[in-house]
Design a protein around this motif. Structure first.
Motif, PDB file in Angstrom:
ATOM      1  N   GLY A  64       0.786  -1.225   0.000  1.00  0.00           N
ATOM      2  CA  GLY A  64       0.000   0.000   0.000  1.00  0.00           C
ATOM      3  C   GLY A  64       0.812   1.264   0.000  1.00  0.00           C
ATOM      4  N   ASP A  65       2.142   1.154   0.154  1.00  0.00           N
ATOM      5  CA  ASP A  65       3.001   2.342   0.243  1.00  0.00           C
ATOM      6  C   ASP A  65       4.055   2.390  -0.862  1.00  0.00           C
ATOM      7  OD1 ASP A  65       1.609   3.199   2.458  1.00  0.00           O
ATOM      8  OD2 ASP A  65       3.028   2.352   3.890  1.00  0.00           O
ATOM      9  N   TYR A  66       4.900   1.370  -0.962  1.00  0.00           N
ATOM     10  CA  TYR A  66       5.979   1.414  -1.935  1.00  0.00           C
ATOM     11  C   TYR A  66       6.532   0.016  -2.191  1.00  0.00           C
ATOM     12  CZ  TYR A  66       8.715   1.267   2.393  1.00  0.00           C
ATOM     13  OH  TYR A  66       9.219   0.922   3.620  1.00  0.00           O
ATOM     14  N   THR A 103       5.642   4.316  -5.744  1.00  0.00           N
ATOM     15  CA  THR A 103       5.100   4.781  -4.473  1.00  0.00           C
ATOM     16  C   THR A 103       3.614   5.067  -4.618  1.00  0.00           C
ATOM     17  OG1 THR A 103       5.378   6.370  -2.668  1.00  0.00           O
ATOM     18  CG2 THR A 103       5.622   7.216  -4.898  1.00  0.00           C
ATOM     19  N   ASP A 104       2.947   5.271  -3.493  1.00  0.00           N
ATOM     20  CA  ASP A 104       1.528   5.594  -3.492  1.00  0.00           C
ATOM     21  C   ASP A 104       1.333   7.082  -3.732  1.00  0.00           C
ATOM     22  OD1 ASP A 104       2.399   6.644  -1.090  1.00  0.00           O
ATOM     23  OD2 ASP A 104       1.125   5.399   0.176  1.00  0.00           O
ATOM     24  N   THR A 135      11.478   8.982  -0.719  1.00  0.00           N
ATOM     25  CA  THR A 135      12.866   8.829  -1.141  1.00  0.00           C
ATOM     26  C   THR A 135      13.289   7.402  -0.867  1.00  0.00           C
ATOM     27  OG1 THR A 135      13.407  11.151  -0.721  1.00  0.00           O
ATOM     28  CG2 THR A 135      15.236   9.591  -0.821  1.00  0.00           C
ATOM     29  N   ALA A 136      13.648   6.690  -1.917  1.00  0.00           N
ATOM     30  CA  ALA A 136      14.103   5.308  -1.777  1.00  0.00           C
ATOM     31  C   ALA A 136      15.578   5.294  -1.405  1.00  0.00           C
ATOM     32  CB  ALA A 136      13.888   4.550  -3.075  1.00  0.00           C
ATOM     33  N   LYS A 153      20.184   7.685  -2.817  1.00  0.00           N
ATOM     34  CA  LYS A 153      18.875   8.149  -2.362  1.00  0.00           C
ATOM     35  C   LYS A 153      18.157   8.740  -3.570  1.00  0.00           C
ATOM     36  CE  LYS A 153      20.173   9.154   2.441  1.00  0.00           C
ATOM     37  NZ  LYS A 153      19.310   8.111   3.005  1.00  0.00           N
ATOM     38  N   GLN A 154      16.991   8.140  -3.913  1.00  0.00           N
ATOM     39  CA  GLN A 154      16.305   8.549  -5.134  1.00  0.00           C
ATOM     40  C   GLN A 154      14.882   9.011  -4.826  1.00  0.00           C
ATOM     41  OE1 GLN A 154      17.522   8.870  -8.398  1.00  0.00           O
ATOM     42  NE2 GLN A 154      15.571   9.965  -8.464  1.00  0.00           N
ATOM     43  N   PHE A 155      14.565  10.223  -5.252  1.00  0.00           N
ATOM     44  CA  PHE A 155      13.261  10.842  -5.020  1.00  0.00           C
ATOM     45  C   PHE A 155      12.195  10.222  -5.914  1.00  0.00           C
ATOM     46  CE2 PHE A 155      10.319  14.091  -6.716  1.00  0.00           C
ATOM     47  CZ  PHE A 155       9.596  14.394  -5.568  1.00  0.00           C
ATOM     48  N   MET A 156      10.987  10.062  -5.345  1.00  0.00           N
ATOM     49  CA  MET A 156       9.796   9.702  -6.101  1.00  0.00           C
ATOM     50  C   MET A 156       8.714  10.721  -5.801  1.00  0.00           C
ATOM     51  SD  MET A 156       9.480   5.540  -5.861  1.00  0.00           S
ATOM     52  CE  MET A 156      10.001   5.382  -4.142  1.00  0.00           C
TER      53      MET A 156
END
Length: 712
Positions: A618-620, A639-640, A645-646, A693-696
């Protein structure tokens, strides 16, 4: 007392107890190979069988009843004694024809319990439990015996007595569709939410009692992730779960047939496996191969013709508000056998020679294996809603679709055409015509077929998920194998790992897929749930890759848009496993975004290894995979509705080597309901020690392609 007499008496008593032990023993316990799971089986009041399951000393399933109720005969519910039990350990490995892993380990401890009913001439059944390091599988078995040949199942009474009011990701119980949107709630909230969750679908029959479908994914308050499903669904109806919301208990509810019976059985036979996958890590749920391991190996002698496929198709343009149509004519009352060349053309037919040649050229130019063509065959003018039996014959093309010309043109370009067999739910008509249809495919160089079952089922009164249709889907797969044809079924019963046994049945839809993005949209969290639910049973033909996310682009009215970012569409090729992957958008839209389209051209569809890096239902979801037979890796993350940030590691890469990672990411201003097409493409060098660290963006994602740095 004489010492020798004592020894003789002791030996006699010991022997007597051994003989009586089956009658005296009322419980059995086994543990998983790693000792984290413990299963207890026992007979309680009136000889009724129960089981319970713990994980790391935490209760997963509290004491729960087992049993099969039979129609017009004594049931397999109680009155049992344990006549025999046996335990064994098995540790083997096997290689799937296609899959997420090159090699799969199958390691379990097994308990086989033979139960006898003295009041029914010692009629016996067996309960077989297999406890893996990732969970439990169990089933009922009915050996051939003098007093048990044929019987009709009235209901299966398997209980799953859960240990708490878990968070659950669910769709309503239904006999005919699994294309509902997911609801996230507590178990106790299900009855109050059932009506709202049961949205209108083309063909449906919701269960009147509070119920959910499997795979059912839950998370407990004490941090356990629990997934309930079934494996090896053969000659048996699909299992739904009735919900006792007050006690947090599920009970099996089998899909009935037209006269209300649940299953027709002849010994020697068995039920499907009931599966419970458990871990305190969400990533372990996605990595589980328990369901696959409970299916039988394939009996196919030759599997060389079964290959992964990346394809495009005359498909999405039918959904974007009437850009083109499946039907050729304007009429709404047609019959097989009439002269379809005399129909009045509607001017929007999609499956024309010209349009298909355009798709073939695009596929050849960009390295795709195949082109799906829907709407090529006569009958689409009145195909839905009439419960009509003979809609399609699967061999007669419309006047503007030249089978031989397109066959030869595709072959000259090194491209296959994928056949489409929409049955409109008329399985009887399809079975009558099956061999002729497959011979037509073989004669015209079609190696794969997409089958469809939109609408109410014929035989009338049967259901998509009942025993009759379960056997129909398997029959189609088996007959297709005779002609070396691969099958991608839509609107079929959800998968249960049978792609191990029938590897040519290589993909299914069986859930709410991309087409619904053009019919109201999918919730942003939908594809963070699907890997934990629908995909637990097998590959999904989700049809990703929609680049033109704002559907007002087509000037057809309305304000509909696809509820993802463009970068998230790329991530699906990794997070939504299938050996059949579609670039679902219209070719012209890919020409507008060539740098993003490069990822779809590059990404593999068959894998040596899979690494679930991060996940929370439900989140990522973040997954990395190694391409089959290549030193190439691909990463996908979704992501939802929340930005995220992964935190990525690349420790799965071979040590001591350098790689180039091409990152396809959301732009800083991207959003699922805003600037969906905002994305950036960048490159960086990585190795096994790299972290990133990768932004979504909200409703977004990213994809990464990793290749070795060329040697100088």
């Amino acid at each position: 007392m004489n010492p020798n007499y004592k020894k003789k008496a002791l030996r006699f008593i010991t022997a007597f107890l051994v003989l009586l032990s089956p009658l005296l023993v009322t419980s059995q316990t086994i543990t998983s190979p790693d000792k984290n799971f413990s299963l207890q089986f026992e007979l309680k009041e009136n000889g009724r069988p129960y089981y319970s399951l713990t994980y790391k000393d935490k209760p997963v399933i509290k004491s729960s009843k087992l049993g099969i109720e039979v129609k017009d005969a004594p049931s397999f519910m109680d009155g049992f004694t344990i006549s025999k039990s046996a335990q064994l350990t098995s540790d083997t490995s096997w290689e799937p024809v296609m899959g997420e892993e090159k090699t799969i380990r199958n390691h379990y401890n097994e308990l086989e319990v033979t139960l006898a009913q003295s009041q029914n001439n010692n009629r016996i059944i067996k309960l077989r439990f297999r406890l893996f390091n990732d969970g439990l599988g169990f089933r009922y078995e009915f050996p051939k015996q003098a007093d048990l040949n044929y019987f009709v199942i009235k209901e299966e009474h398997t209980e799953f007595n859960l240990a708490g009011n878990h968070k659950i990701f669910w769709i309503p119980g239904d006999y005919d569709t699994n294309e509902y949107a997911y609801t996230t709630s507590k178990i106790a909230e299900i009855p109050a939410l059932q009506k709202k969750a049961t949205i209108e679908i083309n063909a449906q029959q919701p269960i009147s009692k509070p119920s959910v479908q499997t795979p059912s994914m839950m998370k407990s308050d004490n941090g356990l992730y629990i997934n309930i499903h079934e494996a090896a669904l053969i000659n048996y109806p699909a299992m739904q779960l009735e919900v006792d919301a007050s006690s947090f208990k599920f009970k099996s509810h089998l899909v009935p047939d037209a006269v209300g019976n649940k299953g027709y059985m002849q010994t020697d036979t068995q039920t499907p496996w009931r599966t419970i996958v458990v871990s305190d890590k969400a990533t372990d749920i996605l990595a589980s191969k328990l369901i696959l391991n409970l299916n039988e190996p394939t009996k196919y002698k030759d599997v060389s013709w079964i290959k992964p496929v990346k394809y495009i198709g005359v498909w999405w343009e039918y959904f974007v508000a009437g850009k083109s149509t499946w039907a050729y004519g304007k009429e709404n009352n047609v019959k097989l056998g009439q002269d379809f060349s005399k129909l009045t053309p509607n001017g929007k037919h999609g499956a024309t020679n010209e349009r298909v040649i355009h798709y073939i050229d695009f596929a050849a130019k960009n390295g795709f294996d195949a082109v799906l063509v829907e709407g090529w065959n006569v009958g689409w003018e009145d195909w839905i809603g009439n419960w009509k039996e003979e809609v399609f014959d699967f061999v007669t093309p419309y006047p503007d679709f030249d089978v031989a010309k397109l066959r030869d043109y595709a072959a000259s370009k090194g491209v296959k055409i994928i056949m489409h067999h929409e049955t409109s739910g008329s399985a009887t008509n399809y079975e009558r015509r099956l061999d002729r249809a497959f011979q037509f495919m073989k004669d015209n160089n079609y190696g794969a077929v997409k089958t469809g079952y939109v609408g109410q089922i014929i035989p009338r009164g049967e259901h998509h998920d009942g025993q009759w249709m379960v056997n129909h889907y398997i029959n189609v797969a088996e007959r297709a194998a005779d002609y070396k044809i691969m099958v991608n079924s839509h609107e079929a019963v959800r998968p249960t790992g049978l792609h191990r046994t029938y590897p040519n049945w290589f993909a299914q839809e069986s859930a709410r897929g991309t087409e619904f993005e053009a019919m109201g949209g999918l919730n942003p969290d939908h594809t963070t749930i699907l890997p934990f639910t629908r995909l637990m049973g097998g590959p999904m033909d989700f049809t990703p890759g929609i680049f033109q996310t704002d559907l007002t682009y087509y000037n057809t009215g309305g304000n509909q848009h696809v509820n993802t970012t463009l970068a998230k569409q790329l991530a699906y090729y990794v997070t939504m496993y299938s050996p059949l992957q579609m670039a679902a958008d219209i070719p012209e839209n890919y020409d507008r975004f060539p740098d993003a389209f490069q990822f779809i051209k590059d990404v593999a569809v068959d894998w040596d290894n899979t690494y679930v890096l991060e996940a929370e239902p439900g989140d990522y979801v973040t997954i990395a995979r190694k391409a089959k037979g290549k030193n190439e890796w691909f990463v996908g993350s979704v992501t939802d509705e929340n930005s995220r940030t992964a935190n990525l590691k690349f420790d799965y890469l071979p040590k001591g080597k350098k790689y180039i990672a091409t990152i396809y990411a959301d732009g800083k201003d991207a959003s699922w309901n805003g600037k969906q097409q905002s994305y950036v493409v960048s490159t960086m060098k990585v190795d096994s020690k790299t972290t990133l660290k990768q932004f979504m963006a909200p409703g977004g994602g990213f994809a990464i392609s990793i290749k070795e740095v060329p040697a100088k």
